[in-house]
Design an enzyme around this catalytic site. Structure first.
Site, PDB file in Angstrom:
ATOM      1  N   HIS A 179      -7.409   3.061   3.434  1.00 52.93           N
ATOM      2  CA  HIS A 179      -7.913   1.690   3.284  1.00 52.93           C
ATOM      3  C   HIS A 179      -6.761   0.709   3.033  1.00 52.93           C
ATOM      4  CE1 HIS A 179      -9.948  -1.496   0.595  1.00 52.93           C
ATOM      5  NE2 HIS A 179     -10.219  -1.787   1.847  1.00 52.93           N
TER       6      HIS A 179
HETATM    7 CA    CA Z   1      -7.251   1.490   7.518  1.00 52.33          CA
END
Ligand code: CA
Ligand code: VJV
Ligand code: ZN
Length: 391
Positions: A179
């Site tokens: 992320h």
């Molecule tokens: Ca990513």
């Protein structure tokens, strides 16, 4: 200069300083700056330097890094060494440790990869480039006052901030398997930057990036709903990823209509990565770059690197993606004169091919945990979120 026209309508610039590749995070640390040497050798081996402008980038200055990072964090980063770290203290406060070790030349390394992103941004700002590439950048986890996940300086945040001086809206797209938390957080509270990250989610670093994580919820926060997250599981395949990426990224570009796009091309989302657990092949990863490029007539486009822990495949992906930018197609057989060519040969290493099947090796294939319904639900969710920010 000699009147020969280039085969593409795009001016592409490639920003790299070879001093970055000699740095070592320590024995058996997964982040290996040496993968950049391998990438460069492939790019040169295929002759892509003749189709773009290549620049030796300069190190960023301390003042430039202060545009995002805190002074005491930079003081620490610039003065700590493996020799004095015992006396310095504050290692925990700034999150140094196994993931982010103190290593020789660390401050130079940081200034070099950030400098290349500044140079890339400057070429886009001056419109000398339509597409600018920095494979040594893309270090998306670094925070204002903290190192995180192999990242010390957030070159992406700095590049976006630079582009915001000439563009009212910048879209950030992140296909690293992790992320893009540092970039998301830095622009939590502004409607001038939309962030979109695709990543493995669930018992995986850094733990953030759930679908409903869309920015601090408040009617006074213009950044609310400006963070888009596409949490994925193990084993996503080429077709599923392409389909999801084009639909969601396409919708985000259409709704937000950014003047510039920064695409983080983390190669740990490839099949066979040492840390990642997706099943993507080089061409599917590269499709994301093709797709974004196809939406960038009249928009500035910056490509940065990021993760990628199986060096030969990192080099394949980023060389392929460089070729996509200049509009060249590469022969599958890697040229014989490429230095370190043995890194790409033998059955284990992909038989000397640029496009080996990374996902079909039984020992490397991850079970695909995505149902049709899950992927459909995720698209629906993003469309619903985008409806909130339509003006
Ligand atoms: Ca990513
Ligand atoms: O999962 C974590 C954090 C721990 C604590 C620290 N130990 C070493 C590992 C578990 C919870 N960190 C991740 C960080 C991933 C960063 C990804 C960066 C990017 O690709 O998104 C952008 C460049 C993690 N996963 C694997 C490791 N750390 C790892 C670190 C090592 C290691 C083996 C694995 C550090 C040193 C050594 N081996 C020798
Ligand atoms: Zn990653």
């Amino acid at each position: 200069e000699n009147g020969i026209e280039r085969p593409t309508g795009y001016n592409v610039s490639f920003h790299y300083n070879p001093k970055v590749e000699g740095h070592h995070f320590g024995r058996s640390h997964p982040m290996k700056p040496w993968r950049l040497t391998l990438t460069k050798q492939l790019v040169l081996g295929y002759g892509l330097q003749y189709a773009m402008d290549t620049y030796v980038s300069r190190p960023a200055s301390r003042q430039e890094l202060e545009i995002f990072h805190g002074k005491s964090y930079l003081n620490f980063l610039s003065s700590i060494t493996p020799e004095n770290m015992e006396q310095m203290g504050d290692l925990g406060r700034f999150n140094f440790g196994d993931d982010c070790p103190v290593f020789d030349g660390m401050w130079d390394y940081c200034r070099l990869y950030a400098g290349a992103s500044f140079d890339a941004a400057a070429k886009l700002i001056s419109k000398q480039s339509d597409i600018a590439i920095n494979w040594s950048g893309g270090l998306h986890h670094a925070k204002k006052n903290e190192a995180s996940g192999f990242c010390y300086i957030n070159d992406i945040v700095l590049a976006i901030q630079a582009m915001l001086t000439v563009e009212s809206r910048v879209l950030y797209v992140d296909i690293d398997v992790h992320h893009g938390d540092g970039v998301e957080q830095a622009f939590w509270s502004t409607d001038r930057v939309m962030t979109l990250s695709y990543h493995k989610f669930g018992d995986f670093f850094p733990g953030t990036g759930a679908m409903d994580e869309t920015g601090p919820e408040s009617i006074e926060n213009p950044g609310w709903k400006m963070a888009l997250n596409v949490p994925l599981h193990d084993g996503i395949d080429d077709e599923q990823y392409r389909d999801l990426f084009s639909e969601i990224t396409g919708a985000a570009i259409e709704t937000f209509n950014p003047g510039a796009i920064v695409l983080q091309c983390g190669a740990d989302s490839l099949g066979g990565d040492r840390l990642g657990k997706f099943n993507l092949n080089i061409r599917a990863h590269g499709y994301c770059i093709e797709f974004v490029k196809s939406k960038c007539h009249n928009r500035r486009l910056m490509l940065v690197g990021g993760g990628g822990y199986t060096p030969r495949n990192v080099a394949r992906a980023w060389c392929h993606e460089t070729s996509v930018c200049v509009g060249a197609s590469l022969k599958n057989h890697i040229p014989g004169h490429v230095p370190y060519r043995q890194a790409f040969t033998g059955e284990e290493n992909g038989d000397g091919l640029m496009y080996p099947d990374l996902a079909n090796h039984p020992s490397k294939r991850h079970p695909n945990l995505h149902s049709k319904e899950y992927l459909q639900m995720m698209k629906q969710n993003i469309h619903t979120q985008l409806r909130f920010i339509q003006n």
